[in-house]
Design a protein around this motif. Structure first.
Motif, PDB file in Angstrom:
ATOM      1  N   ILE A 102      -3.368   0.240   2.729  1.00 22.81           N
ATOM      2  CA  ILE A 102      -3.313  -0.172   1.108  1.00 22.81           C
ATOM      3  C   ILE A 102      -1.618   0.822   1.218  1.00 22.81           C
ATOM      4  O   ILE A 102      -2.058   1.598   0.865  1.00 22.81           O
ATOM      5  CB  ILE A 102      -4.128   0.533   0.545  1.00 22.81           C
ATOM      6  CG1 ILE A 102      -6.132   0.152   0.882  1.00 22.81           C
ATOM      7  CG2 ILE A 102      -4.487   0.853  -0.919  1.00 22.81           C
ATOM      8  CD1 ILE A 102      -6.561   0.152   0.880  1.00 22.81           C
ATOM      9  N   ARG A 103      -0.946  -0.196   0.464  1.00 25.90           N
ATOM     10  CA  ARG A 103       0.478   0.803  -0.530  1.00 25.90           C
ATOM     11  C   ARG A 103       0.533   1.070  -1.781  1.00 25.90           C
ATOM     12  O   ARG A 103      -0.435  -0.006  -2.074  1.00 25.90           O
ATOM     13  CB  ARG A 103       1.309  -0.482  -0.034  1.00 25.90           C
ATOM     14  CG  ARG A 103       1.521  -0.550   1.760  1.00 25.90           C
ATOM     15  CD  ARG A 103       2.298  -1.809   2.292  1.00 25.90           C
ATOM     16  NE  ARG A 103       2.785  -2.688   1.214  1.00 25.90           N
ATOM     17  CZ  ARG A 103       2.893  -4.255   1.433  1.00 25.90           C
ATOM     18  NH1 ARG A 103       3.945  -4.377   2.584  1.00 25.90           N
ATOM     19  NH2 ARG A 103       2.894  -4.999   0.753  1.00 25.90           N
ATOM     20  N   ILE A 104       0.338   1.904  -1.499  1.00 25.01           N
ATOM     21  CA  ILE A 104       0.447   2.206  -3.240  1.00 25.01           C
ATOM     22  C   ILE A 104       1.955   3.158  -3.731  1.00 25.01           C
ATOM     23  O   ILE A 104       2.374   3.863  -2.991  1.00 25.01           O
ATOM     24  CB  ILE A 104      -0.124   3.767  -3.794  1.00 25.01           C
ATOM     25  CG1 ILE A 104      -1.974   3.410  -3.265  1.00 25.01           C
ATOM     26  CG2 ILE A 104      -0.081   4.423  -4.826  1.00 25.01           C
ATOM     27  CD1 ILE A 104      -3.013   4.279  -2.723  1.00 25.01           C
ATOM     28  N   ALA A 105       3.179   2.326  -4.249  1.00 25.39           N
ATOM     29  CA  ALA A 105       3.688   2.075  -4.595  1.00 25.39           C
ATOM     30  C   ALA A 105       4.304   3.222  -5.860  1.00 25.39           C
ATOM     31  O   ALA A 105       3.158   3.865  -6.598  1.00 25.39           O
ATOM     32  CB  ALA A 105       4.702   1.329  -5.053  1.00 25.39           C
ATOM     33  N   ALA A 106       5.464   3.988  -6.063  1.00 30.37           N
ATOM     34  CA  ALA A 106       5.426   4.645  -6.777  1.00 30.37           C
ATOM     35  C   ALA A 106       4.895   5.699  -7.660  1.00 30.37           C
ATOM     36  O   ALA A 106       4.132   5.885  -8.713  1.00 30.37           O
ATOM     37  CB  ALA A 106       5.429   3.957  -8.652  1.00 30.37           C
ATOM     38  N   ASP A 128     -10.811   2.723   9.351  1.00 22.87           N
ATOM     39  CA  ASP A 128     -10.231   1.017   9.817  1.00 22.87           C
ATOM     40  C   ASP A 128      -9.482   0.668   8.339  1.00 22.87           C
ATOM     41  O   ASP A 128      -8.821  -0.069   8.246  1.00 22.87           O
ATOM     42  CB  ASP A 128     -10.602   0.008  10.458  1.00 22.87           C
ATOM     43  CG  ASP A 128     -11.720   0.159  11.486  1.00 22.87           C
ATOM     44  OD1 ASP A 128     -11.066   0.511  12.025  1.00 22.87           O
ATOM     45  OD2 ASP A 128     -12.677  -0.147  11.708  1.00 22.87           O
ATOM     46  N   THR A 129      -8.565   1.990   7.457  1.00 21.46           N
ATOM     47  CA  THR A 129      -8.157   1.567   6.439  1.00 21.46           C
ATOM     48  C   THR A 129      -7.051   2.520   6.567  1.00 21.46           C
ATOM     49  O   THR A 129      -6.780   3.860   7.038  1.00 21.46           O
ATOM     50  CB  THR A 129      -9.303   1.964   5.154  1.00 21.46           C
ATOM     51  OG1 THR A 129     -10.244   1.104   5.453  1.00 21.46           O
ATOM     52  CG2 THR A 129      -8.346   2.175   4.085  1.00 21.46           C
ATOM     53  N   TYR A 130      -5.862   2.241   6.159  1.00 22.69           N
ATOM     54  CA  TYR A 130      -4.779   2.777   6.233  1.00 22.69           C
ATOM     55  C   TYR A 130      -4.283   3.042   4.762  1.00 22.69           C
ATOM     56  O   TYR A 130      -3.365   2.372   4.731  1.00 22.69           O
ATOM     57  CB  TYR A 130      -3.670   2.676   6.925  1.00 22.69           C
ATOM     58  CG  TYR A 130      -4.063   2.066   8.329  1.00 22.69           C
ATOM     59  CD1 TYR A 130      -4.477   3.568   9.159  1.00 22.69           C
ATOM     60  CD2 TYR A 130      -4.750   0.701   8.543  1.00 22.69           C
ATOM     61  CE1 TYR A 130      -4.705   3.055  10.788  1.00 22.69           C
ATOM     62  CE2 TYR A 130      -5.337   0.500  10.383  1.00 22.69           C
ATOM     63  CZ  TYR A 130      -5.809   1.927  10.874  1.00 22.69           C
ATOM     64  OH  TYR A 130      -6.433   1.455  12.288  1.00 22.69           O
ATOM     65  N   VAL A 131      -3.674   4.446   4.276  1.00 25.70           N
ATOM     66  CA  VAL A 131      -3.747   4.174   2.952  1.00 25.70           C
ATOM     67  C   VAL A 131      -2.334   5.295   2.829  1.00 25.70           C
ATOM     68  O   VAL A 131      -2.267   6.171   3.580  1.00 25.70           O
ATOM     69  CB  VAL A 131      -4.509   5.752   1.422  1.00 25.70           C
ATOM     70  CG1 VAL A 131      -4.213   5.395   0.619  1.00 25.70           C
ATOM     71  CG2 VAL A 131      -5.572   4.358   1.945  1.00 25.70           C
ATOM     72  N   VAL A 132      -1.148   4.140   2.679  1.00 31.75           N
ATOM     73  CA  VAL A 132       0.462   4.612   1.980  1.00 31.75           C
ATOM     74  C   VAL A 132       0.658   5.394   0.968  1.00 31.75           C
ATOM     75  O   VAL A 132       0.479   4.214  -0.288  1.00 31.75           O
ATOM     76  CB  VAL A 132       1.359   3.642   2.824  1.00 31.75           C
ATOM     77  CG1 VAL A 132       2.427   4.660   2.647  1.00 31.75           C
ATOM     78  CG2 VAL A 132       1.202   3.601   4.096  1.00 31.75           C
ATOM     79  N   LEU A 133       0.664   6.666   0.693  1.00 30.77           N
ATOM     80  CA  LEU A 133       1.677   6.992  -0.621  1.00 30.77           C
ATOM     81  C   LEU A 133       2.822   6.596  -0.407  1.00 30.77           C
ATOM     82  O   LEU A 133       3.142   7.744   0.032  1.00 30.77           O
ATOM     83  CB  LEU A 133       0.891   8.114  -0.593  1.00 30.77           C
ATOM     84  CG  LEU A 133      -0.980   8.011  -1.297  1.00 30.77           C
ATOM     85  CD1 LEU A 133      -1.198  10.045  -0.469  1.00 30.77           C
ATOM     86  CD2 LEU A 133      -1.158   7.737  -1.733  1.00 30.77           C
ATOM     87  N   ARG A 134       3.377   6.365  -1.474  1.00 31.10           N
ATOM     88  CA  ARG A 134       5.509   6.003  -1.556  1.00 31.10           C
ATOM     89  C   ARG A 134       5.271   7.030  -2.420  1.00 31.10           C
ATOM     90  O   ARG A 134       5.865   6.722  -3.905  1.00 31.10           O
ATOM     91  CB  ARG A 134       5.998   5.084  -1.779  1.00 31.10           C
ATOM     92  CG  ARG A 134       7.307   4.831  -1.815  1.00 31.10           C
ATOM     93  CD  ARG A 134       7.877   5.696  -1.195  1.00 31.10           C
ATOM     94  NE  ARG A 134       9.528   5.689  -1.138  1.00 31.10           N
ATOM     95  CZ  ARG A 134      10.435   6.920  -1.251  1.00 31.10           C
ATOM     96  NH1 ARG A 134       9.485   7.561  -0.313  1.00 31.10           N
ATOM     97  NH2 ARG A 134      11.190   6.818  -1.585  1.00 31.10           N
ATOM     98  N   HIS A 135       5.849   8.435  -2.400  1.00 29.84           N
ATOM     99  CA  HIS A 135       6.509   9.214  -3.607  1.00 29.84           C
ATOM    100  C   HIS A 135       8.280   9.647  -3.931  1.00 29.84           C
ATOM    101  O   HIS A 135       8.320  10.062  -2.339  1.00 29.84           O
ATOM    102  CB  HIS A 135       5.548  10.918  -3.355  1.00 29.84           C
ATOM    103  CG  HIS A 135       5.751  11.523  -4.273  1.00 29.84           C
ATOM    104  ND1 HIS A 135       7.107  12.415  -4.816  1.00 29.84           N
ATOM    105  CD2 HIS A 135       5.156  12.100  -5.633  1.00 29.84           C
ATOM    106  CE1 HIS A 135       6.716  12.893  -5.336  1.00 29.84           C
ATOM    107  NE2 HIS A 135       5.452  12.636  -6.427  1.00 29.84           N
ATOM    108  N   GLY A 136       9.147   9.005  -4.286  1.00 30.98           N
ATOM    109  CA  GLY A 136      10.067   9.211  -3.904  1.00 30.98           C
ATOM    110  C   GLY A 136      10.465   9.989  -4.739  1.00 30.98           C
ATOM    111  O   GLY A 136      11.992  10.613  -4.742  1.00 30.98           O
ATOM    112  N   GLY A 137      10.273  10.890  -5.082  1.00 29.36           N
ATOM    113  CA  GLY A 137      10.787  12.668  -5.656  1.00 29.36           C
ATOM    114  C   GLY A 137       9.743  13.523  -6.797  1.00 29.36           C
ATOM    115  O   GLY A 137       9.797  12.460  -7.911  1.00 29.36           O
ATOM    116  N   GLY A 138      10.513  14.604  -7.052  1.00 29.78           N
ATOM    117  CA  GLY A 138       9.780  15.345  -8.658  1.00 29.78           C
ATOM    118  C   GLY A 138       8.920  16.219  -8.414  1.00 29.78           C
ATOM    119  O   GLY A 138       8.244  16.106  -7.304  1.00 29.78           O
TER     120      GLY A 138
END
Length: 355
Positions: A102-106, A128-138
């Motif tokens: 599960i890819r969570i953007a922004a 068996d679940t991989y959660v990606v949190l993408r944080h670009g700063g702030g």
């Protein structure tokens, strides 16, 4: 006396700094890895401002999980438009129990609902679940970031900071060729970084093209053949060469830059930035991280200035700053021959202020 003027010039370039020391960051209980060290974990925080490296790390994670189990299901969530319960719904077990990414953007634009749901998820991650949190700063999402960084045994962090130092970009390009099984000369790496220093994605693409098209060792000649239009002289290349004491090379770079249409004013500005940074760092003690807040500079800038100061004296630096001020006036209209003024400045800087 000349000596006192030079001391005044250095002191003026240093200026005063009332910047406070940076606050100590909150304790991090989870592994913090570089972009090329990504590995599976129930929750993976991908942080930092370097979008290209973050996207590559997430792509590598996906490929790794796919290789382990081709039935991997991939789902994407936009943090800004997140609806309450969305994460828990997607992460709930399916009929056939396929692994999930599960890819969570922004996440830097996340809704309050995501913060609440993601923090709750940290306590009970799905199998068996991989959660990606993408944080670009702030600062948005700070509460969530702190919770993730405290989730020992559940989360890891992939730190994707911007590659600002030339040495980091050189290592990145060299690693690209190593991964492709290609030999590359140091001159070729320098030429590529000079040509694509402002865009890491373009630098990577250029490395990939050269690696795929070249059978033998990739040299500076190879780079020139492919990217002659991009391998151009810039103001900082002239300044770096002069500061290192390479008079002939820096003069040649200057004339090439001027022949290519470069304006004298930005060239002087590049020298000013370098010399004033050196003046700030001259005579300082302590680690770059410790001095960063005091001087109002990034640690890498302090490290670079210390390298540039090799072979310099305070008197020579003061003399060069004086000449810099004179050259600045000349190229902005006070002198009749700005090119002569530039060449004179380069001769004095290359001699480290001893002429």
């Amino acid at each position: 006396m000349a000596g006192s003027k030079q001391e005044v010039a250095v002191a003026a370039a240093r200026g005063g700094s009332t910047a406070s020391k940076p606050k100590a960051s909150a304790k991090v209980a989870i592994p913090q890895l570089e972009w090329n060290q990504v590995r599976p974990a129930p929750v993976i925080l991908v942080s930092g401002t370097e979008t290209f490296l973050a996207e590559r790390a997430i792509r590598q994670l996906r490929d790794l999980l796919k290789a382990e189990d081709p039935s991997l299901e991939v789902a994407d969530i936009d943090a800004a438009s997140y609806a309450p319960g969305e994460l828990l719904s997607i992460a709930s077990p399916s009929l056939f129990a396929e692994p999930r990414l599960i890819r969570i953007a922004a996440v830097e634009k996340c809704s309050d609902a995501l913060i609440e749901d993601a923090i709750a998820y940290l306590g009970y991650p799905a199998d068996d679940t991989y959660v990606v949190l993408r944080h670009g700063g702030g600062v948005r999402g700070k509460k969530l970031l702190e919770a993730v960084r405290a989730a020992s045994g559940v989360a890891i962090e992939i730190v994707c900071t911007e590659l600002k130092r030339d040495s980091d970009k050189h290592e990145f390009a060299s690693a690209e060729f190593r991964a492709a099984g290609k030999r590359v000369s140091p001159g070729a790496v320098r030429a590529l970084v000079s040509a694509f220093s402002d865009d890491l994605a373009e630098l990577s693409a250029a490395c990939a093209q050269l690696a795929s098209d070249s059978a033998d060792e990739i040299t500076e000649v190879t780079v020139q053949r492919y990217y002659a239009g991009r391998v151009e002289t810039n103001a900082f290349a002239v300044a770096d060469s002069a500061l290192a004491g390479n008079y002939g090379e820096s003069l040649g770079l200057l004339r090439h830059a001027l022949a290519s249409g470069a304006d004298p004013v930005p060239i002087v500005a590049a020298f000013a930035m370098k010399l004033r940074t050196m003046a700030k760092v001259l005579g300082t003690r302590g680690g770059s991280g410790q001095l960063a807040g005091q001087l109002g500079m990034a640690p890498w800038q302090i490290d670079r200035a210390r390298r540039d100061l090799s072979g310099w004296t305070g008197e020579g630096l003061g003399r060069s700053i004086q000449v810099l001020a004179e050259t600045d006036e000349s190229v902005k209209g006070a002198g009749r021959d700005p090119v002569f003024a530039l060449e004179r400045m380069i001769s004095i800087v290359s001699a480290r202020g001893t002429l």
